[in-house]
Motif scaffolding. Structure first.
Motif, PDB file in Angstrom:
ATOM      1  N   LEU A  92      -6.909   4.242   0.172  1.00  0.00           N
ATOM      2  CA  LEU A  92      -5.603   3.590   0.085  1.00  0.00           C
ATOM      3  C   LEU A  92      -4.720   4.015   1.257  1.00  0.00           C
ATOM      4  O   LEU A  92      -4.002   3.190   1.836  1.00  0.00           O
ATOM      5  CB  LEU A  92      -4.931   3.951  -1.241  1.00  0.00           C
ATOM      6  CG  LEU A  92      -3.600   3.268  -1.552  1.00  0.00           C
ATOM      7  CD1 LEU A  92      -3.746   1.750  -1.538  1.00  0.00           C
ATOM      8  CD2 LEU A  92      -3.084   3.739  -2.911  1.00  0.00           C
ATOM      9  N   ALA A  99       1.961   1.697  -3.532  1.00  0.00           N
ATOM     10  CA  ALA A  99       0.795   2.085  -4.333  1.00  0.00           C
ATOM     11  C   ALA A  99       0.447   3.557  -4.136  1.00  0.00           C
ATOM     12  O   ALA A  99      -0.028   4.224  -5.073  1.00  0.00           O
ATOM     13  CB  ALA A  99      -0.406   1.212  -3.960  1.00  0.00           C
ATOM     14  N   THR A 120       0.833  -1.207   0.000  1.00  0.00           N
ATOM     15  CA  THR A 120       0.000   0.000   0.000  1.00  0.00           C
ATOM     16  C   THR A 120       0.871   1.262   0.000  1.00  0.00           C
ATOM     17  O   THR A 120       0.504   2.275  -0.596  1.00  0.00           O
ATOM     18  CB  THR A 120      -0.937   0.030   1.219  1.00  0.00           C
ATOM     19  OG1 THR A 120      -0.167  -0.136   2.421  1.00  0.00           O
ATOM     20  CG2 THR A 120      -1.983  -1.068   1.122  1.00  0.00           C
TER      21      THR A 120
END
Length: 210
Positions: free
Chosen positions: A122, A110, A107
């Motif tokens: 997110l 990302a 994450t």
């Protein structure tokens, strides 16, 4: 003291455990520094991101060495069977350590693909996985720190011309390669973090963790 399954006379099993232990101590040091950046993440966001990506290399190496031991044990390899399994609590936590570590790192990386405050879900996933990771990692570290430290110290102090000298060189080489891969990845991805490191964050706290 929890049994971590690290006592053995078999060279292959011992080599695997020494690699896992030494790499684990390296990870512990890097994670401690990463933890310091969280105390003032706005001021140290660049370092936080760089270390977060760098950690991918050592984490992948530790996951690989641990999964190798796991596979050999459940395949019935005699040397790994004779060494015995770790304490049941560590066996239960093992998969959780791997999953939460991958979740935190995944994450985090990302987030570099989106702009600050663009994807709050997110960011929430990154923060939530970090909290879960801290919980399982604390137990994991407490269960392994003593034997891992002793094993790593023994590995460092081993005379270069005695015992498993070639295996020792290979283990140190793998750790160095993992660190190099992590540094290379962090260097390559750091420019993508500029929207975050140059952002003027809103006061509601969306700046935490990358």
């Amino acid at each position: 003291m929890i049994n971590t399954g690290g006592v053995t006379n078999d060279p292959g099993v011992e080599g695997n455990y020494r690699l896992t232990s030494a790499n684990g101590i390296v990870l512990l040091v890097l994670l401690a520094i990463e933890g310091v950046t969280i105390l003032s993440v706005r001021a140290m966001l660049t370092l936080h991101i760089f270390l977060g990506v760098l950690l991918i290399g050592p984490v992948c190496l530790k996951t690989a060495s641990t999964l190798y031991r796991f596979a050999r044990y459940y395949q019935g390899a005699r040397s790994y069977r004779e060494n015995g399994p770790p304490h049941w609590l560590l066996r239960v936590l093992g998969p959780l350590v791997v999953l939460t570590s991958l979740a935190v790192l995944g994450t985090g990386v990302a987030l570099l693909a989106v702009r600050p405050n663009e994807d709050s879900a997110l960011l929430t996933a990154h923060q939530g996985s970090f909290i879960a990771w801290v919980i399982v990692m604390c137990v994991h570290v407490l269960g392994h720190i003593r034997t891992a430290s002793v094993t790593t110290w023994r590995e460092i102090r081993s005379p270069a011309g005695t015992g498993d000298a070639r295996g020792r060189q290979i283990r140190f080489g793998l750790i160095a390669l993992a660190l190099f891969a992590g540094v290379a990845a962090a260097t390559a991805l750091l420019p993508a973090a500029s929207p975050w490191t140059n952002a003027h964050f809103a006061p509601h706290g969306h700046s935490a963790h990358r």
